[in-house]
Enzyme design. Structure first.
Site, PDB file in Angstrom:
ATOM      1  N   SER A 199       0.844  -1.204   0.000  1.00 53.99           N
ATOM      2  CA  SER A 199       0.000   0.000   0.000  1.00 53.99           C
ATOM      3  C   SER A 199       0.870   1.242   0.000  1.00 53.99           C
ATOM      4  O   SER A 199       1.973   1.238   0.559  1.00 53.99           O
ATOM      5  CB  SER A 199      -0.854  -0.021   1.268  1.00 53.99           C
ATOM      6  OG  SER A 199      -1.449   1.229   1.481  1.00 53.99           O
TER       7      SER A 199
ATOM      8  N   TYR B   9      -2.038  -1.058  10.928  1.00 52.60           N
ATOM      9  CA  TYR B   9      -2.253  -1.597   9.583  1.00 52.60           C
ATOM     10  C   TYR B   9      -1.033  -1.305   8.690  1.00 52.60           C
ATOM     11  O   TYR B   9      -0.484  -2.196   8.040  1.00 52.60           O
ATOM     12  CB  TYR B   9      -3.532  -1.007   8.956  1.00 52.60           C
ATOM     13  CG  TYR B   9      -3.622  -1.261   7.469  1.00 52.60           C
ATOM     14  CD1 TYR B   9      -3.920  -2.535   6.982  1.00 52.60           C
ATOM     15  CD2 TYR B   9      -3.374  -0.242   6.546  1.00 52.60           C
ATOM     16  CE1 TYR B   9      -3.977  -2.778   5.608  1.00 52.60           C
ATOM     17  CE2 TYR B   9      -3.433  -0.480   5.182  1.00 52.60           C
ATOM     18  CZ  TYR B   9      -3.737  -1.747   4.711  1.00 52.60           C
ATOM     19  OH  TYR B   9      -3.778  -1.983   3.365  1.00 52.60           O
TER      20      TYR B   9
ATOM     21  N   LYS C 226       1.963  -3.789   6.721  1.00 49.63           N
ATOM     22  CA  LYS C 226       2.391  -3.775   5.314  1.00 49.63           C
ATOM     23  C   LYS C 226       3.901  -3.579   5.230  1.00 49.63           C
ATOM     24  O   LYS C 226       4.595  -4.227   4.439  1.00 49.63           O
ATOM     25  CB  LYS C 226       1.661  -2.668   4.536  1.00 49.63           C
ATOM     26  CG  LYS C 226       0.184  -2.939   4.331  1.00 49.63           C
ATOM     27  CD  LYS C 226      -0.062  -4.142   3.417  1.00 49.63           C
ATOM     28  CE  LYS C 226      -1.480  -4.615   3.454  1.00 49.63           C
ATOM     29  NZ  LYS C 226      -1.733  -5.879   2.770  1.00 49.63           N
TER      30      LYS C 226
HETATM   31  P1  NAD Z   1     -10.920  -7.199   1.067  1.00 43.99           P
HETATM   32  O1  NAD Z   1     -11.147  -7.204   2.545  1.00 43.99           O
HETATM   33  O2  NAD Z   1     -12.089  -6.957   0.184  1.00 43.99           O
HETATM   34  O3  NAD Z   1     -10.228  -8.564   0.626  1.00 43.99           O
HETATM   35  C1  NAD Z   1      -9.354  -9.278   1.461  1.00 43.99           C
HETATM   36  C2  NAD Z   1      -9.815 -10.722   1.476  1.00 43.99           C
HETATM   37  O4  NAD Z   1      -8.936 -11.477   2.303  1.00 43.99           O
HETATM   38  C3  NAD Z   1     -11.232 -10.896   2.051  1.00 43.99           C
HETATM   39  O5  NAD Z   1     -12.005 -11.678   1.154  1.00 43.99           O
HETATM   40  C4  NAD Z   1     -11.020 -11.631   3.382  1.00 43.99           C
HETATM   41  O6  NAD Z   1     -12.095 -12.507   3.681  1.00 43.99           O
HETATM   42  C5  NAD Z   1      -9.716 -12.371   3.112  1.00 43.99           C
HETATM   43  N1  NAD Z   1      -8.896 -12.654   4.296  1.00 43.99           N
HETATM   44  C6  NAD Z   1      -8.548 -11.810   5.301  1.00 43.99           C
HETATM   45  N2  NAD Z   1      -7.767 -12.444   6.181  1.00 43.99           N
HETATM   46  C7  NAD Z   1      -7.611 -13.728   5.737  1.00 43.99           C
HETATM   47  C8  NAD Z   1      -6.925 -14.867   6.216  1.00 43.99           C
HETATM   48  N3  NAD Z   1      -6.230 -14.837   7.355  1.00 43.99           N
HETATM   49  N4  NAD Z   1      -6.971 -16.017   5.489  1.00 43.99           N
HETATM   50  C9  NAD Z   1      -7.681 -16.074   4.335  1.00 43.99           C
HETATM   51  N5  NAD Z   1      -8.366 -15.025   3.844  1.00 43.99           N
HETATM   52  C10 NAD Z   1      -8.320 -13.865   4.530  1.00 43.99           C
HETATM   53  O7  NAD Z   1      -9.759  -6.131   0.797  1.00 43.99           O
HETATM   54  P2  NAD Z   1      -9.227  -5.550  -0.591  1.00 43.99           P
HETATM   55  O8  NAD Z   1      -9.605  -4.120  -0.641  1.00 43.99           O
HETATM   56  O9  NAD Z   1      -9.564  -6.442  -1.702  1.00 43.99           O
HETATM   57  O10 NAD Z   1      -7.674  -5.597  -0.291  1.00 43.99           O
HETATM   58  C11 NAD Z   1      -6.838  -6.662  -0.699  1.00 43.99           C
HETATM   59  C12 NAD Z   1      -5.436  -6.413  -0.207  1.00 43.99           C
HETATM   60  O11 NAD Z   1      -4.974  -5.166  -0.713  1.00 43.99           O
HETATM   61  C13 NAD Z   1      -5.315  -6.324   1.314  1.00 43.99           C
HETATM   62  O12 NAD Z   1      -4.116  -6.964   1.687  1.00 43.99           O
HETATM   63  C14 NAD Z   1      -5.240  -4.839   1.573  1.00 43.99           C
HETATM   64  O13 NAD Z   1      -4.526  -4.552   2.746  1.00 43.99           O
HETATM   65  C15 NAD Z   1      -4.485  -4.355   0.341  1.00 43.99           C
HETATM   66  N6  NAD Z   1      -4.757  -2.953   0.025  1.00 43.99           N
HETATM   67  C16 NAD Z   1      -6.052  -2.536  -0.142  1.00 43.99           C
HETATM   68  C17 NAD Z   1      -6.299  -1.192  -0.409  1.00 43.99           C
HETATM   69  C18 NAD Z   1      -7.717  -0.692  -0.570  1.00 43.99           C
HETATM   70  O14 NAD Z   1      -7.952   0.506  -0.495  1.00 43.99           O
HETATM   71  N7  NAD Z   1      -8.692  -1.535  -0.819  1.00 43.99           N
HETATM   72  C19 NAD Z   1      -5.234  -0.290  -0.522  1.00 43.99           C
HETATM   73  C20 NAD Z   1      -3.937  -0.757  -0.364  1.00 43.99           C
HETATM   74  C21 NAD Z   1      -3.702  -2.103  -0.090  1.00 43.99           C
HETATM   75  C1  UD1 Z   2      -6.718   5.425   3.843  1.00 41.58           C
HETATM   76  C2  UD1 Z   2      -5.751   4.941   4.903  1.00 41.58           C
HETATM   77  C3  UD1 Z   2      -4.576   4.262   4.221  1.00 41.58           C
HETATM   78  C4  UD1 Z   2      -5.066   3.140   3.302  1.00 41.58           C
HETATM   79  C5  UD1 Z   2      -6.040   3.750   2.283  1.00 41.58           C
HETATM   80  C6  UD1 Z   2      -6.615   2.737   1.330  1.00 41.58           C
HETATM   81  C7  UD1 Z   2      -6.016   6.470   6.811  1.00 41.58           C
HETATM   82  C8  UD1 Z   2      -5.384   7.567   7.611  1.00 41.58           C
HETATM   83  N1  UD1 Z   2      -5.315   6.064   5.734  1.00 41.58           N
HETATM   84  O1  UD1 Z   2      -6.042   6.348   3.037  1.00 41.58           O
HETATM   85  O2  UD1 Z   2      -3.706   3.717   5.194  1.00 41.58           O
HETATM   86  O3  UD1 Z   2      -3.977   2.550   2.621  1.00 41.58           O
HETATM   87  O4  UD1 Z   2      -7.118   4.368   3.001  1.00 41.58           O
HETATM   88  O5  UD1 Z   2      -7.389   1.791   2.012  1.00 41.58           O
HETATM   89  O6  UD1 Z   2      -7.085   5.990   7.141  1.00 41.58           O
HETATM   90  N2  UD1 Z   2     -12.298  11.520   3.534  1.00 41.58           N
HETATM   91  C9  UD1 Z   2     -13.328  12.348   3.943  1.00 41.58           C
HETATM   92  N3  UD1 Z   2     -14.440  11.785   4.508  1.00 41.58           N
HETATM   93  C10 UD1 Z   2     -14.582  10.433   4.677  1.00 41.58           C
HETATM   94  C11 UD1 Z   2     -13.526   9.583   4.251  1.00 41.58           C
HETATM   95  C12 UD1 Z   2     -12.397  10.168   3.702  1.00 41.58           C
HETATM   96  O7  UD1 Z   2     -13.240  13.570   3.798  1.00 41.58           O
HETATM   97  O8  UD1 Z   2     -15.613   9.986   5.210  1.00 41.58           O
HETATM   98  C13 UD1 Z   2     -11.107  12.111   2.889  1.00 41.58           C
HETATM   99  C14 UD1 Z   2      -9.804  11.836   3.615  1.00 41.58           C
HETATM  100  O9  UD1 Z   2      -9.544  12.837   4.559  1.00 41.58           O
HETATM  101  C15 UD1 Z   2      -8.818  11.827   2.443  1.00 41.58           C
HETATM  102  C16 UD1 Z   2      -9.633  11.298   1.259  1.00 41.58           C
HETATM  103  O10 UD1 Z   2     -10.998  11.509   1.625  1.00 41.58           O
HETATM  104  O11 UD1 Z   2      -8.418  13.140   2.144  1.00 41.58           O
HETATM  105  C17 UD1 Z   2      -9.404   9.817   0.993  1.00 41.58           C
HETATM  106  O12 UD1 Z   2      -9.611   9.088   2.197  1.00 41.58           O
HETATM  107  P1  UD1 Z   2      -9.595   7.489   2.256  1.00 41.58           P
HETATM  108  O13 UD1 Z   2     -10.514   6.959   1.218  1.00 41.58           O
HETATM  109  O14 UD1 Z   2      -9.861   7.101   3.666  1.00 41.58           O
HETATM  110  O15 UD1 Z   2      -8.136   7.096   1.807  1.00 41.58           O
HETATM  111  P2  UD1 Z   2      -6.714   7.585   2.405  1.00 41.58           P
HETATM  112  O16 UD1 Z   2      -6.875   8.592   3.461  1.00 41.58           O
HETATM  113  O17 UD1 Z   2      -5.865   7.961   1.260  1.00 41.58           O
END
Ligand code: NAD
Ligand code: UD1
Length: 336
Positions: A124, A148, A152
């Site tokens: 991330s 979190y 990572k």
């Molecule tokens: P998500 O929660 O939709 O998907 C994660 C999946 O992993 C889920 O289906 C959950 O049931 C499964 N899971 C969790 N723990 C597990 C375990 N111990 N064993 C087996 N399955 C397990 O999340 P996502 O948004 O699809 O994210 C996927 C990955 O990307 C995550 O590692 C997350 O940290 C990373 N990531 C997500 C974002 C985002 O904004 N969505 C941003 C940066 C990184």
């Molecule tokens: C957040 C996480 C980051 C994670 C990423 C993707 C925090 C501090 N950071 O990042 O670790 O990798 O999500 O999952 O939580 N905002 C609002 N109102 C809301 C929600 C968000 O104004 O209800 C604003 C936030 O202040 C930010 C932007 O929208 O400026 C995006 O927010 P968000 O979607 O939570 O993502 P990140 O903050 O980038």
């Protein structure tokens, strides 16, 4: 040969599985369903006409993971499984360290035992911490501000050490910026448990009438309109980035961090205005104090992905919001 997709029924995993099936890859999904449902598998079949092997298992369960590798001829792993709620990670840090860090170590040990050393890992942009200026480049120093983010960063460091210790590992550590959007069929998308933390799921639940109003966290940042700026990336572009990374793994030696972002920044109010226009719905909001841990502006330098993977994001903000809205309005209660 099959690809193992941990967390494959989740948001990003399911979109990646759809793109991999389009290329006729054999897929084995392992997911413990802690944040997803098997209904996703029906939707994947509806989109692609293809089925995958699904195993309900936890990556922390060494015996179960060993069995997966014994019974399937896995040649590479895309590792999405993990807990991802930043706020929750401060409340129950041990669950995050156990699930994300110990779970990844268990997975890596089982992979090594079975001589599977090709890995794409979900990292991330959170690993860039608070002290770097955008555009963020992979060589910048990393840090974390919450459990979190720590998980990572710890997993990234474990992967760097592992690749240093044994040159036969090929690891792509994909640093995602802000994934939003949904598959254009409207059949799969993000389905957060409870009240969403992230901006787009929150805005779409306001638009669909599930939540009364958005809270905008701060309008006094040094940005175009005072609200926070982020690099939103369409989840299908992100999924395609994983396909490219798997295809290029043989050319990667060691562990390579790679940003997956568009390189563009969009403010909270720009998102709200586009969402209002595209959905035709009102998005009431109130401005609140800044959220702890937020910074003004985050966007990627995406040159490494471009050069190394031949990838760049192709879908614009309009497509991201149109697809988010299609998914949300067709499925107001998610997969239920
Ligand atoms: P998500 O929660 O939709 O998907 C994660 C999946 O992993 C889920 O289906 C959950 O049931 C499964 N899971 C969790 N723990 C597990 C375990 N111990 N064993 C087996 N399955 C397990 O999340 P996502 O948004 O699809 O994210 C996927 C990955 O990307 C995550 O590692 C997350 O940290 C990373 N990531 C997500 C974002 C985002 O904004 N969505 C941003 C940066 C990184
Ligand atoms: C957040 C996480 C980051 C994670 C990423 C993707 C925090 C501090 N950071 O990042 O670790 O990798 O999500 O999952 O939580 N905002 C609002 N109102 C809301 C929600 C968000 O104004 O209800 C604003 C936030 O202040 C930010 C932007 O929208 O400026 C995006 O927010 P968000 O979607 O939570 O993502 P990140 O903050 O980038």
């Amino acid at each position: 040969m099959s690809l193992l997709i941990t967390g494959g029924t989740g948001y990003i995993g399911s979109h990646t599985v759809v793109e991999l099936l389009a290329l006729d890859k054999d897929i084995v999904i392992v997911d413990n369903l802690s944040n997803s449902s098997t209904l996703v598998l029906d939707r994947i079949k509806e989109i692609t006409g293809k089925t995958v092997t699904f195993i309900k298992a936890d990556i922390c369960d060494e015996q179960a993971m060993d069995q997966v590798f014994s019974e399937h001829n896995i040649d590479a792993v895309i590792h999405f499984a993990g807990l991802k709620a930043v706020g929750e990670s401060s409340e129950i840090p041990l669950s995050y360290y156990h699930n994300n860090v110990s779970g990844s170590v268990t997975l890596l040990q089982v992979m090594a035992k079975h001589q599977v050393k090709n890995l794409v890992f979900s990292s991330s942009a959170t690993v860039y911490g608070e002290n770097n200026e955008s555009p963020l480049v992979e060589t910048m120093p990393t840090s974390a501000t919450n459990p979190y983010g720590q998980t990572k960063l710890m997993i990234e460091n474990i992967l760097f050490d592992l690749a240093k210790s044994d040159a036969s590992w090929s690891i792509a550590c994909l640093r995602y910026f802000n994934p939003i959007g949904a598959h254009e069929s409207g059949l799969i998308g993000e389905n957060p448990n409870g009240i969403p933390n992230n901006l787009l799921p929150y805005v779409s639940q306001v638009a669909v009438g599930r939540l009364p109003q958005l809270q905008v966290f701060g309008d006094d940042y040094d940005t175009v309109d005072g609200t926070g700026v982020r690099d939103y990336i369409h989840v299908v572009d992100l999924a395609i980035g994983h396909v490219k990374a798997v295809e290029k793994l043989t050319e990667i030696s060691g562990c390579k961090p790679i940003n997956l972002g568009t390189g563009n920044g969009t403010s909270v109010l720009e998102i709200v205005n586009s969402f209002r226009e595209i959905s035709g719905q009102e998005i009431p909001y109130s401005v609140q104090p800044r959220r702890a841990g937020d910074i003004a502006t985050v966007f990627a330098n995406a040159e490494v992905a471009n050069k190394l993977l031949g990838w760049h994001a192709q879908r614009d903000l309009n497509a991201m919001i149109t697809d988010t809205w299609r998914w949300q309005s067709n499925n107001p209660n998610g997969f239920e």
